[in-house]
Design a protein around this motif. Structure first.
Motif, PDB file in Angstrom:
ATOM      1  N   ALA A  77     -16.038  15.895  12.705  1.00 53.10           N
ATOM      2  CA  ALA A  77     -14.758  16.055  13.415  1.00 53.10           C
ATOM      3  C   ALA A  77     -14.689  15.069  14.587  1.00 53.10           C
ATOM      4  O   ALA A  77     -15.690  14.852  15.257  1.00 53.10           O
ATOM      5  CB  ALA A  77     -14.636  17.483  13.925  1.00 53.10           C
ATOM      6  N   ASN A  78     -13.594  14.493  14.750  1.00 53.21           N
ATOM      7  CA  ASN A  78     -12.313  14.405  14.080  1.00 53.21           C
ATOM      8  C   ASN A  78     -12.389  13.373  12.967  1.00 53.21           C
ATOM      9  O   ASN A  78     -12.943  12.298  13.151  1.00 53.21           O
ATOM     10  CB  ASN A  78     -11.221  13.999  15.048  1.00 53.21           C
ATOM     11  N   THR A  79     -11.783  13.701  11.837  1.00 52.60           N
ATOM     12  CA  THR A  79     -11.845  12.837  10.673  1.00 52.60           C
ATOM     13  C   THR A  79     -10.471  12.258  10.358  1.00 52.60           C
ATOM     14  O   THR A  79      -9.467  12.949  10.427  1.00 52.60           O
ATOM     15  CB  THR A  79     -12.361  13.626   9.449  1.00 52.60           C
ATOM     16  N   VAL A  80     -10.480  10.970   9.991  1.00 55.23           N
ATOM     17  CA  VAL A  80      -9.279  10.242   9.602  1.00 55.23           C
ATOM     18  C   VAL A  80      -9.616   9.497   8.310  1.00 55.23           C
ATOM     19  O   VAL A  80     -10.685   8.885   8.210  1.00 55.23           O
ATOM     20  CB  VAL A  80      -8.850   9.230  10.700  1.00 55.23           C
ATOM     21  N   VAL A  81      -8.710   9.553   7.338  1.00 54.25           N
ATOM     22  CA  VAL A  81      -8.898   8.815   6.091  1.00 54.25           C
ATOM     23  C   VAL A  81      -7.769   7.804   5.972  1.00 54.25           C
ATOM     24  O   VAL A  81      -6.594   8.160   6.073  1.00 54.25           O
ATOM     25  CB  VAL A  81      -8.897   9.744   4.859  1.00 54.25           C
ATOM     26  N   VAL A  82      -8.140   6.536   5.752  1.00 56.88           N
ATOM     27  CA  VAL A  82      -7.150   5.473   5.593  1.00 56.88           C
ATOM     28  C   VAL A  82      -7.132   5.077   4.119  1.00 56.88           C
ATOM     29  O   VAL A  82      -8.124   4.573   3.594  1.00 56.88           O
ATOM     30  CB  VAL A  82      -7.490   4.249   6.469  1.00 56.88           C
ATOM     31  N   GLN A  83      -5.997   5.340   3.478  1.00 53.33           N
ATOM     32  CA  GLN A  83      -5.832   4.987   2.078  1.00 53.33           C
ATOM     33  C   GLN A  83      -5.052   3.687   1.988  1.00 53.33           C
ATOM     34  O   GLN A  83      -4.090   3.482   2.737  1.00 53.33           O
ATOM     35  CB  GLN A  83      -5.108   6.107   1.332  1.00 53.33           C
ATOM     36  N   PRO A  84      -5.452   2.791   1.077  1.00 53.61           N
ATOM     37  CA  PRO A  84      -4.794   1.482   1.004  1.00 53.61           C
ATOM     38  C   PRO A  84      -3.365   1.558   0.481  1.00 53.61           C
ATOM     39  O   PRO A  84      -2.981   2.523  -0.192  1.00 53.61           O
ATOM     40  CB  PRO A  84      -5.682   0.698   0.036  1.00 53.61           C
ATOM     41  N   SER A  85      -2.621   0.525   0.772  1.00 48.38           N
ATOM     42  CA  SER A  85      -1.289   0.357   0.198  1.00 48.38           C
ATOM     43  C   SER A  85      -1.446   0.038  -1.286  1.00 48.38           C
ATOM     44  O   SER A  85      -2.563  -0.178  -1.773  1.00 48.38           O
ATOM     45  CB  SER A  85      -0.575  -0.801   0.889  1.00 48.38           C
TER      46      SER A  85
END
Length: 135
Positions: free
Chosen positions: A66-74
């Motif tokens: 925590a804290n988690t962020v997921v970046v998904q591609p375009s």
């Protein structure tokens, strides 16, 4: 397992990157002290307005990060080999600034992340990764 909300996740052809911000059991709560969680989310949304889709999920089941962020591609980033990037312990505004700058430069598959994000990047279990795509 957590009680995450089930909403449709953007498909692999999403026109722009998608940023998923965990705000469940531990992320976004007093369990991560010294961070204005609302301000962090507001900063992501303002900085990425028109550049990426920012969404909130109840729990990504990686509470130890925590804290988690997921970046998904375009769509273009995925076409060029980009895959979702999981970032954990995103507990300071500097990390948020580096994340938004990378996404503004096109994000996964199109631009390498700043080296500093190596400190936050991790690989969740296959089960957890699969569940993100089932939302």
């Amino acid at each position: 397992m957590s009680g995450r909300s089930r909403r449709a996740a953007p498909g692999p052809r999403a026109a722009r990157p998608t940023v998923t911000v965990c705000r469940g059991c531990c992320c976004g709560t007093p369990k991560v002290p010294g961070l204005d969680h609302s301000a962090q989310l507001r900063e992501l949304r303002q900085a990425l307005d028109g550049t990426a889709t920012v969404r909130v999920t109840n729990c990504l089941d990686v509470c130890e990060r925590a804290n988690t962020v997921v970046v998904q591609p375009s769509a273009e980033g995925r076409k060029r080999g980009g895959r979702p990037v999981w970032l954990g312990l995103v507990n300071d505004s500097e990390a948020t600034t580096h994340i938004t700058a990378w996404i503004k430069d096109d994000g996964p598959g199109l631009t390498d992340p700043p080296d500093i994000l190596d400190l936050y990047t991790f690989s969740p279990s296959r089960r957890v990764r699969a569940e993100l795509h089932e939302e």
